[in-house]
Design an enzyme around this catalytic site. Structure first.
Site, PDB file in Angstrom:
ATOM      1  N   HIS A 199       7.481   6.067   1.062  1.00 44.93           N
ATOM      2  CA  HIS A 199       8.384   7.151   1.427  1.00 44.93           C
ATOM      3  C   HIS A 199       8.207   7.577   2.881  1.00 44.93           C
ATOM      4  O   HIS A 199       9.117   8.180   3.455  1.00 44.93           O
ATOM      5  CB  HIS A 199       8.186   8.331   0.482  1.00 44.93           C
ATOM      6  CG  HIS A 199       8.827   8.126  -0.846  1.00 44.93           C
ATOM      7  ND1 HIS A 199       9.399   9.148  -1.566  1.00 44.93           N
ATOM      8  CD2 HIS A 199       8.998   7.004  -1.594  1.00 44.93           C
ATOM      9  CE1 HIS A 199       9.892   8.670  -2.695  1.00 44.93           C
ATOM     10  NE2 HIS A 199       9.649   7.368  -2.733  1.00 44.93           N
ATOM     11  N   HIS A 226       7.642  -1.029  -8.194  1.00 47.93           N
ATOM     12  CA  HIS A 226       7.633  -0.548  -9.573  1.00 47.93           C
ATOM     13  C   HIS A 226       6.791  -1.420 -10.493  1.00 47.93           C
ATOM     14  O   HIS A 226       6.893  -1.319 -11.712  1.00 47.93           O
ATOM     15  CB  HIS A 226       9.069  -0.441 -10.088  1.00 47.93           C
ATOM     16  CG  HIS A 226       9.854   0.614  -9.374  1.00 47.93           C
ATOM     17  ND1 HIS A 226      11.201   0.804  -9.551  1.00 47.93           N
ATOM     18  CD2 HIS A 226       9.466   1.546  -8.457  1.00 47.93           C
ATOM     19  CE1 HIS A 226      11.610   1.810  -8.785  1.00 47.93           C
ATOM     20  NE2 HIS A 226      10.567   2.258  -8.108  1.00 47.93           N
TER      21      HIS A 226
END
Length: 726
Positions: free
Chosen positions: A106, A267
């Site tokens: 992020h 993920h």
């Protein structure tokens, strides 16, 4: 892939700090100028990140300090931290692997290739708005976990480098082999003011994917890193998310394969957190009370941490080994049938209906659950092109590992610019096309060579305007955000830059300079282009009665066409360049705002921008040879005429087109048209801040100062990409 809390739908507001009412009489309070005039020109953008905000001082050398770092010990401490679960924020499965990967992702994921802004290069995740974005819920805990390590190593490692290195170490600790790591990100000490995050006034306002191509925005909703994990506008439809995914990852320069690898790799580890409704979650860090000490999103649900944590509102665990690298993401994606369900917080997600309970609980070893996925994860199965790539990775785990390693490295280093800026023992040797590689220099011109080259350029028949213009065209592509562009490489002679409308001068001038290069067979074209600017400015200064030697640092090299990504370099083509009075489109902001934007990309201060525009106008460097802004009767002389005539009250200015882009300056007494101008010219008389600067150079005693200041600002631009001189 981004995860977010869809209940954070309004701008955060802190509680009133006043205990007894009354007016706030502190400095900076009260109605500000921008409250009265919201369209006021943002000249202040050119004053950010000055030494006044830097506690380390202008003599601090991060590269030198980093060389003292015990890099191996630092990585060892980071590895130990991964499993040192803290009671105030317990680690899932006893490991912070997923949390640190998300923190690094992020931080880097705010980068936008369209304007080069955003990214992890300045450690901006420490500051608003990023520290309080809905998509960054709980990353305040990740940064706080790192504090003891940052405290231990001090200025030998920047926050910006530490964030990304922590993500790398987390991947390595999971059993994954990363592509490498380049340090060199220097911290800043205040928020970036120049990044346009969008004009929405509410968090998570939906943007159509097509709109992203028209603006420098990286996410489909305000406050997200990429896309809404529940699908566009919470649609819950995997296939409908494909366009949004391509738009957002494409804005980072990622292709379909890199996109699939990044989503799946990100993920493969960790989980999302949605134990209960977001109504339990408190204020973000910027709005939290002072006693929270910079931490936000305190939860009133249960313990508020661990099994009770609420971060995105989604409750998803993708793989059977969430702290160890595997290919389970793709195996689960294609092996099971997925049905739409909702998290305990009410967010849309999918569950493998025909799967056994194979997913370990993060805090109770006796419990297991079915595999779960985000709406946008299933896009990799149902979009035809994404599916082809996903199935290839399913059947070839090594190909997936290689693709993710390279894509992760690109993600986390994309805004660092050329590899010359990388430092540290883990910098990969391989040159990558997105790094804008350059060949090694074969020859360093001597002082005698430089003298001979200057003489050849001076005798070439090129005008001052042509010499200065071609040097500016070469160097002014630089972007301070991602450190791309600049004169080194002479890419002005290559596609796509040689064909840009704004660079029309190159077609006339480069053949002349290339002939000069052939006679030496030693100096690079890149050096000769910059040297042409030196010759032109010295001639113009001499014509103005000022003898000055323009500093020149040789050593530039010439890039090859195969070292130049045409698509990515096309993004450097300016929409406007006020220094050359160029404007391609009228649907993107005002001309004067785009001048500020260009100056900020060139890391110029307001005085530097002012002196450069004034000097370039009298040297006749408009891209099309027009007389707009050429407020002088002696073009080619480095004079202060631009400022003196602009501020002369004998002239009255009026627009000549409906768009108010072009103007005539008429003599107030005779009505005779004396000069023509654009908004990029007149702003130096209309804006109060820029007028104050223009007045300095319009004074009778400013002539020599003007020349010296112009030369200093010019040399700065010419050397912006000389990272080999660091």
């Amino acid at each position: 892939m981004s995860t977010t809390d869809d209940t954070h739908n309004t701008l955060s507001t802190g509680k009133c700090p006043f205990h007894q009412g009354g007016h706030d009489r502190s400095a900076g309070a009260g109605t500000a100028s921008r409250d009265w005039w919201p369209n006021q020109l943002r000249v202040d953008l050119l004053n950010q990140h000055s030494n006044r905000s830097n506690p380390l001082g202008e003599d601090f050398d991060y590269r030198k300090e980093f060389s003292k770092l015990d890099y191996s010990a630092l990585k060892g401490d980071l590895k130990a931290l991964l499993t040192d679960s803290q009671p105030w924020w317990p680690a899932d499965w006893g490991s912070y692997v997923g949390l640190f990967i998300r923190m690094a992702w992020h931080g880097a994921g705010t980068y936008r290739s369209i304007d080069g802004r955003g990214g992890a290069g300045r450690g901006q995740q420490r500051f608003a708005p990023l520290n309080s974005w809905p998509d960054n819920v709980s990353l305040d805990k990740a940064r706080r976990l790192l504090w003891p390590i940052k405290q231990k190593y001090g200025q030998k490692i920047s926050w910006a480098d530490l964030f990304i290195l922590a993500g790398n170490v987390a991947l390595e600790n999971s059993g994954f082999r990363t592509f490498g790591f380049g340090a060199g990100r220097e911290d800043v000490w205040e928020p970036d003011l120049d990044v346009n995050w969008g004009d929405e006034k509410a968090w998570l306002t939906h943007r159509h994917p097509e709109a992203l191509a028209k603006a420098p925005l990286g996410a489909t909703e305000m406050g997200l890193i990429y896309v809404n994990p529940e699908g566009p506008d919470h649609s819950g439809e995997p296939l409908s998310a494909a366009a949004a995914i391509r738009a957002t990852f494409g804005n980072m320069g990622m292709n379909d394969e890199e996109t699939v690898a990044l989503i799946a790799g990100g993920h493969t580890l960790g989980k999302t957190h949605g134990a209960a409704a977001a109504s339990h979650v408190g204020a973000d860090p910027e709005a939290a009370p002072i006693e929270a000490q910079g931490l936000g999103w305190a939860s009133s649900y249960g313990s508020g941490v661990g099994a009770d944590a609420i971060t995105s509102g989604l409750e998803v665990v993708w793989t059977q080994t969430p702290t160890q690298w595997s290919n389970y993401f793709f195996e689960n994606l294609f092996k099971y049938e997925w049905v739409q369900t909702r998290s305990p917080a009410g967010a849309i997600q999918f569950e493998a209906v025909d799967a056994p309970d194979i997913i370990p609980d993060p805090f109770d070893p006796s419990k297991k659950r079915k595999p779960t996925m985000l709406v946008t994860d299933l896009t990799l199965r149902f979009d035809p092109e994404f599916e082809k790539i996903s199935r290839r990775f399913l059947n070839d785990p090594q190909a997936f590992n290689e693709a993710f390693a390279r894509a992760w490295f690109k993600l986390t280093h994309r805004d660092m610019g050329p590899k010359a800026r990388y430092i540290g023992p883990e910098v990969p040797k391989e040159d990558l096309i997105w790094q804008d590689p350059l060949p090694q220099p074969l020859y360093q011109p001597t002082q005698e060579d430089i003298i001979n080259l200057k003489a050849a350029i001076a005798a070439s028949g090129l005008s001052i305007s042509e010499m200065v213009s071609v040097a500016w065209a070469s160097a002014s592509t630089f972007r301070g955000g991602d450190k791309r562009g600049g004169a080194n490489g002479a890419r002005l002679a290559l596609a796509p830059q040689r064909d840009w409308e704004v660079n029309a001068v190159a077609a006339r001038v480069l053949p002349v300079l290339e002939e000069i290069q052939k006679t030496t067979n030693k100096a690079s074209l890149a050096d000769i282009i910059v040297l042409a600017g030196v010759v032109g400015i010295e001639q113009a200064a001499a014509a103005a009665g000022v003898s000055i030697s323009v500093p020149f640092a040789p050593g530039r090299v010439d890039a090859r066409q195969d070292q130049t990504d045409i698509e990515m370099f096309s993004l450097l083509e300016p929409i406007a360049d006020g220094f050359r009075n160029y404007r391609a489109r009228l649907d993107v902001s005002t001309t004067e705002s785009l001048l500020i934007d260009k100056a900020q990309q060139l890391t110029l201060t307001a005085p530097e921008m002012t002196v450069l525009v004034g000097g370039m106008r009298v040297l006749g460097t408009n891209f099309d040879g027009s007389q707009n802004g050429v407020f002088t009767d002696r073009p080619g002389v480095l004079s202060t005429d631009f400022f003196a005539n602009l501020l002369d009250m004998r002239y009255e200015w009026k627009p000549t087109d409906d768009a108010n882009e072009l103007f005539e300056g008429r003599d107030r007494l005779t009505g005779e048209v004396k000069y023509t101008a654009t908004r990029a010219d007149l702003v130096f008389g209309s804006n109060s801040v820029l007028r104050a600067l223009a007045e300095v150079y319009a004074c009778s005693d400013a002539h020599e100062k003007f020349v010296k200041d112009f030369v200093a600002a010019w040399v700065k631009v010419m050397n912006l990409d000389r990272f080999d001189l660091l």
